[in-house]
Motif scaffolding. Sequence first.
Motif, short mmCIF file in Angstrom:
data_model
loop_
_atom_site.label_atom_id
_atom_site.label_comp_id
_atom_site.label_asym_id
_atom_site.label_seq_id
_atom_site.Cartn_x
_atom_site.Cartn_y
_atom_site.Cartn_z
N UNK A 1 28.36 -21.70 -12.58
CA UNK A 1 29.11 -20.61 -13.38
C UNK A 1 29.87 -19.85 -12.07
N UNK A 2 29.31 -19.45 -11.01
CA UNK A 2 30.01 -18.47 -10.11
C UNK A 2 31.34 -19.18 -9.71
N UNK A 3 31.22 -20.50 -9.38
CA UNK A 3 32.56 -21.21 -9.20
C UNK A 3 33.47 -21.10 -10.19
N UNK A 4 32.91 -21.27 -11.41
CA UNK A 4 33.92 -21.22 -12.66
C UNK A 4 34.55 -19.84 -12.90
N UNK B 1 27.47 -25.48 -2.51
CA UNK B 1 26.89 -26.64 -2.00
C UNK B 1 25.64 -27.16 -2.19
N UNK B 2 25.48 -28.12 -2.92
CA UNK B 2 23.83 -28.60 -3.68
C UNK B 2 24.00 -29.94 -4.27
N UNK B 3 23.29 -29.94 -5.13
CA UNK B 3 23.07 -31.04 -5.96
C UNK B 3 23.31 -30.95 -7.28
N UNK B 4 24.42 -31.77 -7.74
CA UNK B 4 24.98 -31.27 -9.15
C UNK B 4 25.17 -32.36 -9.93
N UNK B 5 24.17 -32.90 -10.60
CA UNK B 5 24.20 -34.17 -11.25
C UNK B 5 25.20 -34.08 -12.51
N UNK C 1 36.60 -29.03 -15.02
CA UNK C 1 37.54 -28.10 -14.34
C UNK C 1 37.18 -27.94 -13.01
N UNK C 2 36.03 -28.66 -12.72
CA UNK C 2 35.33 -28.43 -11.21
C UNK C 2 35.50 -29.72 -10.59
N UNK C 3 36.13 -29.33 -9.18
CA UNK C 3 36.37 -30.68 -8.07
C UNK C 3 35.08 -30.79 -7.19
N UNK C 4 35.01 -31.77 -6.76
CA UNK C 4 33.78 -32.18 -6.09
C UNK C 4 34.02 -33.14 -4.86
N UNK C 5 33.38 -33.02 -3.80
CA UNK C 5 33.22 -34.04 -2.88
C UNK C 5 31.70 -34.31 -2.36
N UNK C 6 31.52 -35.61 -2.16
CA UNK C 6 30.17 -36.00 -1.86
C UNK C 6 30.08 -35.98 -0.27
N UNK D 1 29.92 -30.49 -2.39
CA UNK D 1 30.47 -29.25 -2.15
C UNK D 1 31.42 -29.24 -3.46
N UNK D 2 31.35 -28.20 -4.13
CA UNK D 2 32.10 -28.23 -5.45
C UNK D 2 33.17 -26.98 -5.55
N UNK D 3 34.33 -26.98 -6.03
CA UNK D 3 34.97 -25.96 -6.16
C UNK D 3 35.70 -25.79 -7.62
N UNK D 4 36.40 -24.91 -7.95
CA UNK D 4 37.34 -24.81 -9.22
C UNK D 4 38.54 -25.44 -8.67
N UNK D 5 39.37 -26.13 -9.73
CA UNK D 5 40.52 -26.76 -9.59
C UNK D 5 41.59 -25.97 -9.23
N UNK D 6 41.44 -24.57 -9.60
CA UNK D 6 42.52 -23.80 -9.21
C UNK D 6 42.65 -23.46 -7.69
#
Length: 302
Positions: free
Chosen positions: A140-143, A151-155, A160-165, A277-282
Motif C-alpha cells: 500500500x505504501x508503494x502504491x 523489499x520482502x516476500x510478496x506472493x 500496477x506494481x513492478x517487481x524483481x526477484x 524488491x517492488x516499486x510502482x510502475x510510475x
Amino acid sequence: MNNLSAIDLNLLVVLDALLAERHVSRAALRLNKSQPAVSHALGRLRLLLDDPLLVRRGGRLEATPFARSLAPELAAILGQLQELLETPGFDPATARRTFRLAMSDYGATLLLPRLIRMLRKDAPFCDLVVGQAGREVMQSQVIEGEIDLALGVFPERRVDICDQVLFREEFICVADKGHFPESADINLDRYLACDHILVSLHADSASANEIEAALGRLGAFRRNVVIVPHWSLAVDLVRGTDLILTVARSIVPAPDHLDGLFVFAPPFDIPSFAFRQIWHQRRDSDPAHLWLRQMVAGLLAD
C-alpha cells in the motif's frame, strides 16, 4: 478570473492530473501526494480561476466547459516545461535526493550495512529513510507513493506494481549443542515434540507463515513458545535453551561463528521463497530510482 500570476506551477501540475484522471484519489496517486493535499489544491484552483473545474454528476467527476478548454494547452505547456527542466540521467555523486525504503529486519540485516556504505561512497548527498511494516502495508505504501522501494516476500502483487526477484531463500534449523548433540537424529516426530521459536512480525498472523503452511500440508502441528518480530535476534535466543529455530538460511551466521549452536535441514519440505524488491510502475523509468534498484540488486546478488 483572478490573475494567473497568482497560480504557482505546482497548482497547474495538480490541475493537469485532475483533468486527466477525473478522480481526486487517482490524481493523488499519480502525483505522489496525499488525497487531502490534492483536495486542498483543487479548492485553491477553484477560487483562483473562479470556476468549479470538476463537478460531480452521477457519482463521478466531470470537467466543466472551462476546464475542458484549458486541458490541451495546459498539457502542452507542462510538457514543454518538463523537457526544459529535465536533466539527462542521474549523477549519484552530485544528486540530492531522499530515498525511502521499507523492509523487515531480515532485509535490513542483509542489505543495509552494505547499502549505507555504498551510498556514502557513491551518493554522499543522498539521504536514506527506512521503515518497517507487514507485506500488505508495504504494498500500500508503494502504491500510495509513501515509499520508493519495498523489499520482502510478496506472493501476491497488484498489476500496477513492478517487481524483481533478488534471490531465492531456503529454510534451515538452528539448535543448541548442549541440548541437541550434532549427531542427534532430529526426525519429524522429534521436531514436532520439541518447542520452537518463530519469527513473525505479527503474532496473530503466525499461523499463516511458510513453515506452518508446510506443516499444515502434512497435517502436523508444532508449538511455538516464543514468537518474536526480529530475524536478527532470533538465532541468539536459541543459546542455552532446548528450543529449535527454523529460519531463513541467510540470517544464520557462518559455521565458525555459531559458537555452541549447530544447524540442520528441516525434517520436512518447506518450499523456498523469492525475496523481491517492488516499486510502482510510475517510478519505473525514473533514472534515480533505476540506479537505486540496480544498486540493491547488485548488493544482494550473492
